[in-house]
Scaffold this motif. Structure first.
Motif, PDB file in Angstrom:
ATOM      1  N   GLY A 161      40.810  35.675  49.026  1.00  0.00           N
ATOM      2  CA  GLY A 161      40.698  35.432  47.594  1.00  0.00           C
ATOM      3  C   GLY A 161      39.620  36.294  46.985  1.00  0.00           C
ATOM      4  N   ALA A 191      36.409  32.650  43.872  1.00  0.00           N
ATOM      5  CA  ALA A 191      37.604  31.805  43.950  1.00  0.00           C
ATOM      6  C   ALA A 191      37.287  30.443  44.568  1.00  0.00           C
ATOM      7  CB  ALA A 191      38.688  32.508  44.766  1.00  0.00           C
ATOM      8  N   GLU A 239      42.699  30.620  44.914  1.00  0.00           N
ATOM      9  CA  GLU A 239      42.490  31.040  43.529  1.00  0.00           C
ATOM     10  C   GLU A 239      41.993  29.840  42.743  1.00  0.00           C
ATOM     11  OE1 GLU A 239      45.878  32.749  41.321  1.00  0.00           O
ATOM     12  OE2 GLU A 239      45.393  34.626  42.342  1.00  0.00           O
ATOM     13  N   HIS A 240      40.960  30.031  41.949  1.00  0.00           N
ATOM     14  CA  HIS A 240      40.403  28.962  41.102  1.00  0.00           C
ATOM     15  C   HIS A 240      40.229  27.649  41.858  1.00  0.00           C
ATOM     16  CE1 HIS A 240      40.939  31.742  37.907  1.00  0.00           C
ATOM     17  NE2 HIS A 240      42.243  31.761  38.030  1.00  0.00           N
ATOM     18  N   TYR A 273      47.330  38.938  43.860  1.00  0.00           N
ATOM     19  CA  TYR A 273      46.330  37.885  44.070  1.00  0.00           C
ATOM     20  C   TYR A 273      44.912  38.445  44.091  1.00  0.00           C
ATOM     21  CZ  TYR A 273      49.965  34.555  45.559  1.00  0.00           C
ATOM     22  OH  TYR A 273      51.028  33.722  45.629  1.00  0.00           O
TER      23      TYR A 273
END
Lengths: 295, 234
Positions: free
Chosen positions: B38, B42, B208-209, B231
């Motif tokens: 990531g 992230a 992610e996030h 990504y």
């Protein structure tokens, strides 16, 4: 009579000896203070008061239990060290992680409370504790008289400082302690119980102060204010040596004692302030202290 | 199927007011090398720190050998058999190389002994008496990995071991990870560099996030290259 720099030799050596004796106490106290500061990041204002409690512990062991000087040398620091562990667990742990100012204020208050309690019980003039039989008397060295107890205090202080330094620099416990001083979170994530280590370290630093107190008991009047007269000088020692530097604290302790001794000979009115003059000079020229690393 | 060695479920974590992890969930089976891929920020490192108990405010479930570890302090987590190699490496300047190596306590039998470690990392033997941070970045990384191989921990958390290192050193670290994998260790690896990750890992989770958004087996990696570029933004 032999003269050195226009001063009688016995006076000069006598003050030099007193300086080294005082320096012994500065060294032991600032050593504990530096170790505690290193790992807790707290300036322990109660250190002088705990030194005083140490001196009283010798007195109380004798008067309550009939326990003499030699066992008191071990039992006093042990008891006061346990008290230190309790202080850390109950009072200091809850404020860990807060601004160090809170710790400073808390230990400052604690010093006041301890002094108050002992003043209330024993009065401010204090009590006396006699020199152990084995160490009474003086030795004629030709150029000066050396009280045996003074010699013992200096040797004991050097042994204690050296032993503490060895533990910190050469043992596994010392390595863990140094690592936890740098980064306690990583040390704990590697499997070491850091909170317990912090308690142990605080107790150890406090025990050192108490040991200095027991050593001081036969030399000075054991009184509730005896710690506060030392603690301001000891803070000067720690600042001059560099916060958190173990060797620096010990070396500077002895050095300041000697500087004070000489000042008493050559300019008596300056003896009480010379430590702070040195501190100001060091702060101006080397703000991190003589042995400190700037951060 | 057996219980996975590590199971993370619904993991949420906060730093102060900022909510970093929003329900992370993944598993690592015994003997696997698994990566969290990531971008910066992230939540990969926060996941590692949460597993170790270094993030005070967190929710959800983290199980090691089926045992819940939420609420345990970091030293107890480590003593269950999890070795942590932090992103900043955590080598101590006031300790010699040898002291750094011997710092973590042995938590279980079966760790590498000193001879085996020196065989794997000859530089550490040569420079045993140097200060820990006098080593090069690559050597410090080796030291940070070596010291958790000694303890008998079976799950190693490696947080970006290749960060900031020269390509030759990155290859060396890749060889090290493959070697420890052959010796039966389980590895959870945080990486931004998927080309490196592909050379050592069995599976990849994409973060992610603060949550897992994709799961890619290593064999599929070349087929999924376009997605990965999207990504990771590389």
């Amino acid at each position: 009579m032999m003269m050195i720099f226009g001063k009688p030799a016995p006076l000069l050596f006598g003050q030099l000896l007193l300086g080294i004796v005082n320096g012994s106490f500065y060294a032991m106290l600032s050593l504990g203070l530096a170790v505690i500061f290193g790992i807790l990041n707290i300036i322990n204002f109660a250190h002088g008061a705990l030194f005083m409690v140490g001196a009283f512990s010798a007195y109380l062991l004798l008067h309550w239990f009939g326990i003499g000087y030699w066992p008191a040398l071990v039992l006093g620091p042990l008891a006061v060290g346990l008290f230190g562990a309790a202080i850390e667990r109950v009072l200091l742990r809850p404020i860990r992680g807060l601004d160090p100012l809170y710790g400073l204020l808390l230990t400052f208050g604690l010093a006041e409370v301890l002094e108050g309690v002992f003043t209330n019980r024993f009065g401010s003039s204090g009590v006396t504790y006699s020199v152990p039989r084995l160490l009474r008397g003086t030795r004629d060295l030709g150029f000066m008289y050396l009280p045996n107890y003074h010699a013992f205090v200096v040797v004991a202080a050097i042994v204690v400082c050296l032993a503490t330094w060895l533990v910190i620099e050469k043992t596994r416990l010392g390595a863990v302690l140094r690592a936890a001083t740098e980064n306690p979170a990583i040390v704990q994530a590697l499997g070491i119980d850091v909170p317990r280590l912090v308690t142990l370290t605080f107790a150890g630093g406090v025990a050192l102060a108490a040991l200095a107190g027991v050593l001081a008991a036969p030399m000075y009047s054991v009184n509730p204010g005896m710690g506060s007269s030392y603690i301001s000088i000891v803070f000067a020692v720690v600042v001059i040596g560099g916060m958190g530097s173990i060797g620096g604290a010990v070396f500077t302790g002895f050095l300041l004692g000697v500087v004070e001794g000489f000042t008493k000979v050559f300019y008596p009115p300056g003896a009480a302030t010379v430590a702070f003059v040195v501190m100001v000079l060091v702060l101006l020229l080397r703000p991190a202290g003589l042995f400190g690393r700037s951060r | 199927m057996n219980t996975p060695l590590l199971e993370v479920e619904g993991l949420q974590a906060w730093y102060g007011e900022s909510h970093i992890l929003h329900g992370m969930g993944f598993t690592v089976a015994e003997g696997e090398v698994v990566t969290l891929l990531g971008r910066n920020g992230a939540g990969k490192s926060t996941t590692m720190k949460s597993i170790m108990g270094l993030v005070p405010r967190r929710q959800g479930s983290i199980r090691f050998r089926g045992r819940e570890t939420m609420g345990l302090p970091p030293d107890r987590v480590a003593r269950l058999g999890i070795g942590f190699c932090p992103e900043e490496r955590g080598i101590f300047a006031s300790l010699s190389v040898a002291e750094n190596l011997m710092l973590p306590p042995v938590v279980a039998p079966g760790g590498l002994d000193l001879a085996a470690i020196h065989e794997l990392f000859p530089n550490l033997a040569e420079r045993a008496q140097s200060g820990g941070t006098k080593l090069s970045g690559g050597e410090q990384q080796m030291l940070a990995i070596a010291r958790i191989l000694r303890t008998g921990a079976r799950l190693l958390l490696l947080d970006e071991p290749t960060e900031g290192l020269a390509p030759v050193i990155v290859q060396e670290i890749g060889r090290t990870i493959r070697t420890i994998r052959e010796r039966g260790y389980t590895v959870l690896l945080v990486e931004q560099n998927f080309r490196f990750a592909a050379t050592v890992a069995d599976r990849h989770y994409v973060v992610e996030h603060g949550r897992i958004v994709d799961h890619i087996a290593n064999q599929e990696l070349s087929a999924r290259m376009e997605d990965l570029h999207a990504y990771l933004g590389v």
